[in-house]
Design a protein around this motif. Structure first.
Motif, PDB file in Angstrom:
ATOM      1  N   LEU A 112       0.849  -1.189   0.000  1.00 58.45           N
ATOM      2  CA  LEU A 112       0.000   0.000   0.000  1.00 58.45           C
ATOM      3  C   LEU A 112       0.886   1.242   0.000  1.00 58.45           C
ATOM      4  CD1 LEU A 112      -2.058  -2.188   0.916  1.00 58.45           C
ATOM      5  CD2 LEU A 112      -3.053  -0.484   2.424  1.00 58.45           C
ATOM      6  N   GLN A 113       0.498   2.238  -0.777  1.00 58.48           N
ATOM      7  CA  GLN A 113       1.291   3.464  -0.829  1.00 58.48           C
ATOM      8  C   GLN A 113       1.203   4.213   0.496  1.00 58.48           C
ATOM      9  OE1 GLN A 113       1.229   6.037  -4.291  1.00 58.48           O
ATOM     10  NE2 GLN A 113       0.189   4.448  -5.486  1.00 58.48           N
ATOM     11  N   SER A 114       2.359   4.574   1.029  1.00 54.87           N
ATOM     12  CA  SER A 114       2.380   5.299   2.305  1.00 54.87           C
ATOM     13  C   SER A 114       2.363   6.812   2.111  1.00 54.87           C
ATOM     14  CB  SER A 114       3.646   4.933   3.090  1.00 54.87           C
ATOM     15  OG  SER A 114       4.804   5.458   2.447  1.00 54.87           O
ATOM     16  N   HIS A 115       2.732   7.271   0.896  1.00 57.50           N
ATOM     17  CA  HIS A 115       2.834   8.716   0.622  1.00 57.50           C
ATOM     18  C   HIS A 115       3.693   9.397   1.698  1.00 57.50           C
ATOM     19  CE1 HIS A 115      -0.080   8.870  -2.725  1.00 57.50           C
ATOM     20  NE2 HIS A 115      -0.695   7.901  -2.080  1.00 57.50           N
ATOM     21  N   TYR A 116       4.774   8.707   2.051  1.00 55.47           N
ATOM     22  CA  TYR A 116       5.620   9.170   3.160  1.00 55.47           C
ATOM     23  C   TYR A 116       6.101  10.611   2.971  1.00 55.47           C
ATOM     24  CZ  TYR A 116       9.316   9.071   6.713  1.00 55.47           C
ATOM     25  OH  TYR A 116      10.111   9.347   7.805  1.00 55.47           O
ATOM     26  N   ARG A 157      -0.202   4.751   5.235  1.00 54.16           N
ATOM     27  CA  ARG A 157      -0.936   3.691   4.540  1.00 54.16           C
ATOM     28  C   ARG A 157      -2.386   3.608   5.045  1.00 54.16           C
ATOM     29  NH1 ARG A 157       4.333   1.755   5.016  1.00 54.16           N
ATOM     30  NH2 ARG A 157       5.218   1.021   3.027  1.00 54.16           N
ATOM     31  N   VAL A 158      -2.568   3.888   6.330  1.00 57.41           N
ATOM     32  CA  VAL A 158      -3.918   3.825   6.917  1.00 57.41           C
ATOM     33  C   VAL A 158      -4.791   4.976   6.441  1.00 57.41           C
ATOM     34  CG1 VAL A 158      -5.207   4.068   9.084  1.00 57.41           C
ATOM     35  CG2 VAL A 158      -3.300   2.474   8.951  1.00 57.41           C
ATOM     36  N   VAL A 159      -4.306   6.204   6.572  1.00 55.39           N
ATOM     37  CA  VAL A 159      -5.174   7.353   6.270  1.00 55.39           C
ATOM     38  C   VAL A 159      -5.449   7.506   4.779  1.00 55.39           C
ATOM     39  CG1 VAL A 159      -4.547   8.633   8.360  1.00 55.39           C
ATOM     40  CG2 VAL A 159      -3.216   8.993   6.271  1.00 55.39           C
ATOM     41  N   VAL A 160      -4.569   6.985   3.929  1.00 58.59           N
ATOM     42  CA  VAL A 160      -4.774   7.120   2.488  1.00 58.59           C
ATOM     43  C   VAL A 160      -5.563   5.944   1.911  1.00 58.59           C
ATOM     44  CG1 VAL A 160      -3.599   7.274   0.252  1.00 58.59           C
ATOM     45  CG2 VAL A 160      -2.727   8.576   2.194  1.00 58.59           C
ATOM     46  N   ASN A 161      -5.461   4.766   2.541  1.00 60.17           N
ATOM     47  CA  ASN A 161      -6.052   3.563   1.952  1.00 60.17           C
ATOM     48  C   ASN A 161      -7.271   3.007   2.680  1.00 60.17           C
ATOM     49  OD1 ASN A 161      -4.019   2.652  -0.298  1.00 60.17           O
ATOM     50  ND2 ASN A 161      -2.746   3.256   1.437  1.00 60.17           N
ATOM     51  N   SER A 162      -7.652   3.605   3.791  1.00 64.71           N
ATOM     52  CA  SER A 162      -8.765   3.041   4.561  1.00 64.71           C
ATOM     53  C   SER A 162     -10.115   3.347   3.915  1.00 64.71           C
ATOM     54  CB  SER A 162      -8.743   3.571   5.995  1.00 64.71           C
ATOM     55  OG  SER A 162      -8.822   4.979   6.015  1.00 64.71           O
ATOM     56  N   PHE A 163     -11.099   2.505   4.220  1.00 66.11           N
ATOM     57  CA  PHE A 163     -12.477   2.674   3.767  1.00 66.11           C
ATOM     58  C   PHE A 163     -13.369   2.963   4.970  1.00 66.11           C
ATOM     59  CE2 PHE A 163     -10.812   0.354   0.212  1.00 66.11           C
ATOM     60  CZ  PHE A 163     -11.640   0.603  -0.873  1.00 66.11           C
ATOM     61  N   ASN A 164     -14.332   3.840   4.805  1.00 67.24           N
ATOM     62  CA  ASN A 164     -15.396   3.972   5.795  1.00 67.24           C
ATOM     63  C   ASN A 164     -16.360   2.810   5.598  1.00 67.24           C
ATOM     64  OD1 ASN A 164     -14.526   6.400   6.971  1.00 67.24           O
ATOM     65  ND2 ASN A 164     -15.519   7.608   5.374  1.00 67.24           N
ATOM     66  N   TYR A 221     -14.143   8.023  -4.368  1.00 64.66           N
ATOM     67  CA  TYR A 221     -13.598   8.082  -3.012  1.00 64.66           C
ATOM     68  C   TYR A 221     -14.331   9.077  -2.108  1.00 64.66           C
ATOM     69  CZ  TYR A 221      -9.312   5.696  -4.730  1.00 64.66           C
ATOM     70  OH  TYR A 221      -8.403   4.814  -5.263  1.00 64.66           O
ATOM     71  N   ILE A 222     -15.030  10.040  -2.704  1.00 66.04           N
ATOM     72  CA  ILE A 222     -15.619  11.128  -1.917  1.00 66.04           C
ATOM     73  C   ILE A 222     -17.085  11.323  -2.294  1.00 66.04           C
ATOM     74  CG2 ILE A 222     -13.448  12.383  -1.544  1.00 66.04           C
ATOM     75  CD1 ILE A 222     -14.251  14.185  -3.890  1.00 66.04           C
ATOM     76  N   ASP A 223     -17.759  12.192  -1.554  1.00 64.76           N
ATOM     77  CA  ASP A 223     -19.163  12.497  -1.844  1.00 64.76           C
ATOM     78  C   ASP A 223     -19.256  13.233  -3.173  1.00 64.76           C
ATOM     79  OD1 ASP A 223     -21.836  13.069  -1.781  1.00 64.76           O
ATOM     80  OD2 ASP A 223     -21.735  14.467  -0.095  1.00 64.76           O
ATOM     81  N   SER A 224     -20.125  12.751  -4.042  1.00 65.70           N
ATOM     82  CA  SER A 224     -20.285  13.359  -5.371  1.00 65.70           C
ATOM     83  C   SER A 224     -21.033  14.683  -5.329  1.00 65.70           C
ATOM     84  CB  SER A 224     -21.018  12.396  -6.306  1.00 65.70           C
ATOM     85  OG  SER A 224     -20.259  11.241  -6.539  1.00 65.70           O
ATOM     86  N   LEU A 225     -21.666  14.991  -4.206  1.00 67.48           N
ATOM     87  CA  LEU A 225     -22.448  16.226  -4.109  1.00 67.48           C
ATOM     88  C   LEU A 225     -21.524  17.386  -3.726  1.00 67.48           C
ATOM     89  CD1 LEU A 225     -25.456  16.648  -4.639  1.00 67.48           C
ATOM     90  CD2 LEU A 225     -25.828  16.705  -2.187  1.00 67.48           C
ATOM     91  N   LYS A 226     -20.482  17.553  -4.539  1.00 65.13           N
ATOM     92  CA  LYS A 226     -19.519  18.637  -4.373  1.00 65.13           C
ATOM     93  C   LYS A 226     -19.195  19.210  -5.746  1.00 65.13           C
ATOM     94  CE  LYS A 226     -17.089  16.608  -0.347  1.00 65.13           C
ATOM     95  NZ  LYS A 226     -17.346  17.665   0.615  1.00 65.13           N
ATOM     96  N   SER A 227     -18.758  20.454  -5.761  1.00 58.69           N
ATOM     97  CA  SER A 227     -18.363  21.068  -7.026  1.00 58.69           C
ATOM     98  C   SER A 227     -17.045  20.462  -7.498  1.00 58.69           C
ATOM     99  CB  SER A 227     -18.197  22.577  -6.851  1.00 58.69           C
ATOM    100  OG  SER A 227     -17.070  22.850  -6.027  1.00 58.69           O
ATOM    101  N   THR A 228     -16.719  20.690  -8.767  1.00 58.42           N
ATOM    102  CA  THR A 228     -15.459  20.184  -9.311  1.00 58.42           C
ATOM    103  C   THR A 228     -14.278  20.678  -8.488  1.00 58.42           C
ATOM    104  OG1 THR A 228     -16.406  20.124 -11.533  1.00 58.42           O
ATOM    105  CG2 THR A 228     -14.002  20.116 -11.370  1.00 58.42           C
ATOM    106  N   GLN A 238      -6.621  14.786   0.735  1.00 56.36           N
ATOM    107  CA  GLN A 238      -6.709  13.516   1.439  1.00 56.36           C
ATOM    108  C   GLN A 238      -5.911  12.397   0.791  1.00 56.36           C
ATOM    109  OE1 GLN A 238     -10.701  12.408   2.470  1.00 56.36           O
ATOM    110  NE2 GLN A 238     -10.106  10.424   3.312  1.00 56.36           N
ATOM    111  N   TYR A 239      -5.846  12.386  -0.561  1.00 58.16           N
ATOM    112  CA  TYR A 239      -5.225  11.261  -1.255  1.00 58.16           C
ATOM    113  C   TYR A 239      -3.989  11.651  -2.070  1.00 58.16           C
ATOM    114  CZ  TYR A 239      -9.624   9.012  -0.028  1.00 58.16           C
ATOM    115  OH  TYR A 239     -10.699   8.510   0.674  1.00 58.16           O
ATOM    116  N   TYR A 240      -3.680  12.945  -2.129  1.00 57.87           N
ATOM    117  CA  TYR A 240      -2.469  13.437  -2.780  1.00 57.87           C
ATOM    118  C   TYR A 240      -2.436  13.204  -4.289  1.00 57.87           C
ATOM    119  CZ  TYR A 240      -1.117  13.596   2.120  1.00 57.87           C
ATOM    120  OH  TYR A 240      -1.093  13.843   3.473  1.00 57.87           O
ATOM    121  N   PHE A 241      -3.583  13.337  -4.938  1.00 57.30           N
ATOM    122  CA  PHE A 241      -3.572  13.333  -6.404  1.00 57.30           C
ATOM    123  C   PHE A 241      -4.607  14.335  -6.902  1.00 57.30           C
ATOM    124  CE2 PHE A 241      -6.897  10.155  -5.581  1.00 57.30           C
ATOM    125  CZ  PHE A 241      -7.866  10.478  -6.516  1.00 57.30           C
ATOM    126  N   LEU A 242      -4.344  14.875  -8.081  1.00 52.30           N
ATOM    127  CA  LEU A 242      -5.254  15.821  -8.709  1.00 52.30           C
ATOM    128  C   LEU A 242      -6.099  15.052  -9.712  1.00 52.30           C
ATOM    129  CD1 LEU A 242      -5.873  18.877  -8.643  1.00 52.30           C
ATOM    130  CD2 LEU A 242      -4.368  19.128 -10.615  1.00 52.30           C
TER     131      LEU A 242
END
Length: 437
Positions: A112-116, A157-164, A221-228, A238-242
């Protein structure tokens, strides 16, 4: 071809933790809600029965010893408990446990990516990591705790890869790490969804996938009821990607409608934030002084939403909606979000007439921003069906619940407990009443 409604992956969690606010209501192992028995050792966690307690003992044994030291009434942060369980598991050989996905592919926790590097540069995350490390230091024997550098990698690894972990009503029950499912990438226009049965995750397709490849599966990964802008910002934070998915990169119907205003002549949408000042349908021109009124309404609504971060207030929502009338288009994101808050508030207050009126209007907005096949939309129709049953409008209730069934058959499947118990019972009640059975 993989048809929509296909279950393509099922997996038990590598580690999981029940949210602390539910520890007196749900079994700490399977998350069932029934009469519970407290762990005789720590008295902190509760189980359905001895079977669940026995199954949980492998990860609760060490935790139990440490929980006994807690002062009465004190809670342990959820992430701290998850990390404690994870560190204990890794020390006992858990690093060799495989998470299977696709055909013969698998990954280990270390994969799992740690994004250290990003975590180290993220002040907010580093502050959180330091705080959790301090909690664990006071909670477990220090010789069992990895050094802070290694801990930071585990934390990442936990904060980037965990699921609710969610129930059928989309309530958050806990957090889990799923080694196989965590390989699935994000899209704001997903072709699959993650649903849960207890702590187990299932990935189900919500669109046909003509040429199936695991690498082409996408969940949101996130709520779709948000603007672009909000979605891209949240994903970066939260996930370090655009995100560069189609919905973020093109003028889709979502982007056009997000900040649209209403044409005063034909009621069409005008993409005001895109610089349009003329209705594309009837050529009605937006007045020169419109900008001031528009931003007053937007700013007022955003302020009210901020105040309603955890609890929605129906009266405040109605004030917002009255100000938005004839200004914001009914499918603009801010209008839909306000309707969403108002609908939930009306349910909490048992104001069924308000809920029905708001809910009917909200359905279109949900379809636009969540898509035609999404658990949120299925659950929405189920809520409306329940209200119609309460009001003895049985034929409408049946019609609405059948809409819910069409969606939930795809998102959850007919074997899921949510379908078999809640939805099936409501359908049976509506059919019996509508047909006089």
């Amino acid at each position: 071809m993989i048809k929509c409604g296909t279950s393509i992956h099922m997996e038990k969690p590598f580690v999981h933790v029940l949210s602390s606010h539910l520890r007196n209501q749900k079994c700490d192992h399977c998350y069932a809600e029934r009469e519970l028995l407290s762990c005789s050792g720590c008295r902190y966690v509760k189980y359905c029965d001895k079977s669940c307690q026995k199954s949980a003992w492998s990860y609760h044994k060490n935790e139990c010893i440490n929980l006994r030291k807690l002062p009465s009434g004190k809670e342990v942060p959820n992430t701290a408990r998850l990390l404690l369980r994870l560190i204990t598991k890794l020390k006992k050989g858990g690093e060799q446990e495989k998470g299977n996905y696709d055909k013969n592919k698998f990954r280990f926790f270390k994969d799992l990516q740690s994004h250290y590097s990003q975590i180290k540069e993220d002040n907010k995350r580093m502050e959180h990591a330091v705080s959790l490390y301090g909690v664990l230091k006071g909670f477990m024997e220090e010789n069992n705790l990895p050094n802070f550098s290694e801990f930071t990698g585990i934390y990442g690894r936990v904060v980037v890869n965990s699921f609710n972990i969610l129930d059928g009503d989309m309530n958050n029950l806990g957090t889990g790490i799923y080694l196989g499912a965590s390989t699935i990438d994000h899209s704001c226009e997903p072709n699959a969804v993650a649903v849960f049965s207890g702590t187990s995750i299932t990935i189900r397709t919500i669109k046909d996938i003509p040429e199936f490849k695991w690498s082409k599966v996408r969940i949101c990964y996130i709520d779709s009821l948000k603007s672009t802008e909000e979605r891209r910002s949240a994903l970066l934070e939260q996930y370090y990607f655009l995100c560069d998915c189609p919905r973020c990169n093109s003028l889709t119907k979502h982007n056009v409608l997000e900040a649209s205003v209403e044409c005063q002549k034909c009621f069409s949408s005008i993409s005001y934030h895109k610089g349009e000042s003329k209705c594309p349908s009837c050529s009605w021109e937006v007045p020169v002084d419109f900008s001031k009124v528009y931003f007053e309404v937007v700013n007022f609504t955003n302020e009210q939403h901020e105040r309603m971060n955890t609890i929605a207030y129906l009266d405040a929502c109605k004030v917002c909606l009255s100000k938005q009338k004839d200004i914001l288009h009914k499918n603009s994101l801010l209008y839909v979000k306000t309707m969403d808050l108002a609908f939930e508030a009306s349910l909490q207050l048992n104001k069924w007439d308000d809920a029905l009126s708001l809910g009917d209007q909200l359905s279109d907005g949900y379809r636009i921003y969540y898509g035609n096949t999404h658990p949120v939309l299925g659950l929405h129709y189920m809520k409306l069906g329940k209200i119609l049953l309460l009001k003895n409008e049985f034929e409408k209730a049946l019609e609405t619940l059948e809409k819910a069934e069409t969606i939930i058959k795809i998102t959850h499947g007919t074997e899921h407990e949510f379908y078999r118990t809640q939805l099936y019972r409501l359908l049976f009640e509506a059919k019996s009443a509508a047909y006089g059975l």
